[in-house]
Design an enzyme around this catalytic site. Structure first.
Site: not given
Ligand code: AMP
Length: 431
Positions: A38, A234, A387, A410
């Protein structure tokens, strides 16, 4: 929101005091900066201003400190509530301890390591002892053309995150021009990210300019075929992004934990995989929307499954999308890697946000690695949301081969959702 914002290059900055909001919120361990991306990312704008003879006043937040520069607000609401809940005889000692802790934050979350690093990187920078206090005022007033000062952590004032008009005005009074170059906080309406723009002519720095030109173009006028890859934990975090992108893309690839909510919605067994039961209807709606719009929606066809959500859990590959009881999907399988990779060949634009599995753990990183490789080799304009996906691409060594890796997690999500970012909306449009 228009993405056609004036930048530092569009205005006359020579001899002017310029307040530059940077994102210097870098990870620091034992006083050492562990990732200086950064800081390095902010250099083009800073160096440009120095070369043009501006008087440069840098400003940033670091972490989430207590409010330490305003006695009346020295403890935040939560802390005050905690103290009020204590028996009366304990409150005085608890208040003293909390104030002491707040003082400790001054040291821990000071921007001093950033000032030191800027000096090492060739930008002669003087750190102020405060943000809008007497030291900052005196140093700003004494600035000569081409000199640089750095204000202390702007979040040492609780008014910053409240976008308090008096605080914004005090910040603005240090300068004659405002430059926002902190994309990572552009989705926040804080004093230093948006509020000051009410009092000063406001333009963007080169970092924000690149973010909005690359991502704005991809959303407004993408080179086709346009492929979006969404993963991560999610569905609920990505609803807005799916909704916005489904209107624009030719292919939508869904992997990672969020895929299992789709499978559950379709009635496929998912074992103990991560799933949002309250989002099943939404998943079906998205599938219908994709179908109605002629968007190819790709989901995993096989998986790497583990017994438990643990790095060293027993795992195996299965050649099916159905996951047996007692197992959870933690990565996409090989057939899926092939399917997703093939769909990227010949793509014109690729936007990727969210890993394909638990990529932080080596046993479950190969899906994310394969997709990173395929994106890199596709020759498409490739945009990686900030992220986790940005971290994965960097860690896996594909960073140089991407067109753009967003510096904001974000903020890039909100951008892809089509939302208005206050830190960008407040800037002047190009004539
Ligand atoms: P996000 O911040 O929504 O992009 O989510 C990223 C996170 O999703 C990472 O920490 C991953 O470990 C988690 N993730 C990805 N695939 C899976 C999965 N199949 N089960 C649980 N967590 C997951």
């Amino acid at each position: 929101m228009t993405y056609n914002k004036k930048s530092v290059a569009d205005i006359d900055v020579a001899g002017k005091k310029v307040l530059v909001r940077c994102d210097f919120n870098v990870p620091i361990k034992d006083g050492i900066i562990t990732d200086e991306k950064r800081i390095v990312g902010a250099l083009p704008t800073i160096k440009y201003l120095v070369e043009k003879g501006a008087k440069v006043i840098l400003c940033s937040h670091m972490g989430r400190p207590h409010n330490v520069f305003n006695e009346k607000l020295a403890l935040d609401k939560k802390e005050k509530k905690k103290i009020e809940a204590l028996p009366e005889e304990e409150r005085e000692a608890a208040t003293a301890a909390a104030l002491e802790k707040a003082k400790g934050d001054v040291k821990k979350l000071s921007l001093k390591p950033v000032a030191d690093r800027l000096n090492e990187l060739g930008v002669k920078t003087t750190l102020c002892a405060d943000v809008i206090g007497p030291d900052a005022q005196a140093k700003a007033a004494a600035l000569k053309d081409g000199e640089v000062i750095l204000l202390e952590n702007v979040r040492f004032h609780a008014e910053e995150e409240k976008n308090d008009p008096a605080f914004s005005q005090a910040l603005a009074s240090l300068a004659e021009i405002y430059v926002n170059d902190a994309f990572g906080t552009a989705h926040r309406a804080h004093s230093s990210t948006a509020g000051v723009a009410a009092y000063l002519p406001a333009v963007c720095g080169f970092l924000i300019e690149k973010e909005i030109s690359v991502m704005g173009k991809a959303l407004d006028d993408p080179k086709r075929p346009f492929v979006a890859i969404l993963g991560g934990a999610k569905v609920s975090d990505k609803i807005g992004v799916i909704n916005n992108l489904i209107e624009k893309v030719d292919t939508l690839i869904i992997g990672g934990g969020m895929a299992y909510t789709f499978f559950r919605a379709m009635g496929s067994p998912i074992g103990s995989s991560i799933c949002e039961e309250d989002k099943l209807d939404l998943a079906l709606d998205m599938m219908k929307k994709a179908h109605d719009k002629g968007v190819a929606l790709l989901l995993p066809v096989d998986n790497v499954i583990g017994r438990e959500y643990r790095e060293d859990t027993t795992f195996m590959r299965i050649y099916s999308d159905a996951i047996p009881d007692g197992w959870m999907g933690l990565d996409i399988g090989e057939k899926t890697q092939e399917l997703f990779s093939k769909s990227l060949i010949g793509a014109g634009t690729v936007v990727w946000n969210g890993p394909m599995g638990v990529s932080e753990w080596p046993n479950f990183a190969s899906g994310t690695r394969a997709v990173a490789k395929a994106v890199a080799e596709s020759g498409a304009i490739s945009i990686i949301g900030g992220g986790d996906s940005a971290a994965a691409v960097e860690q896996l060594g594909y960073a140089d081969q991407m067109t753009h890796i967003s510096t904001g997690g974000g903020a890039s999500l909100e951008f892809l959702e089509g939302l208005e970012l206050p830190g960008i909306a407040c800037l002047q449009d190009k004539d």
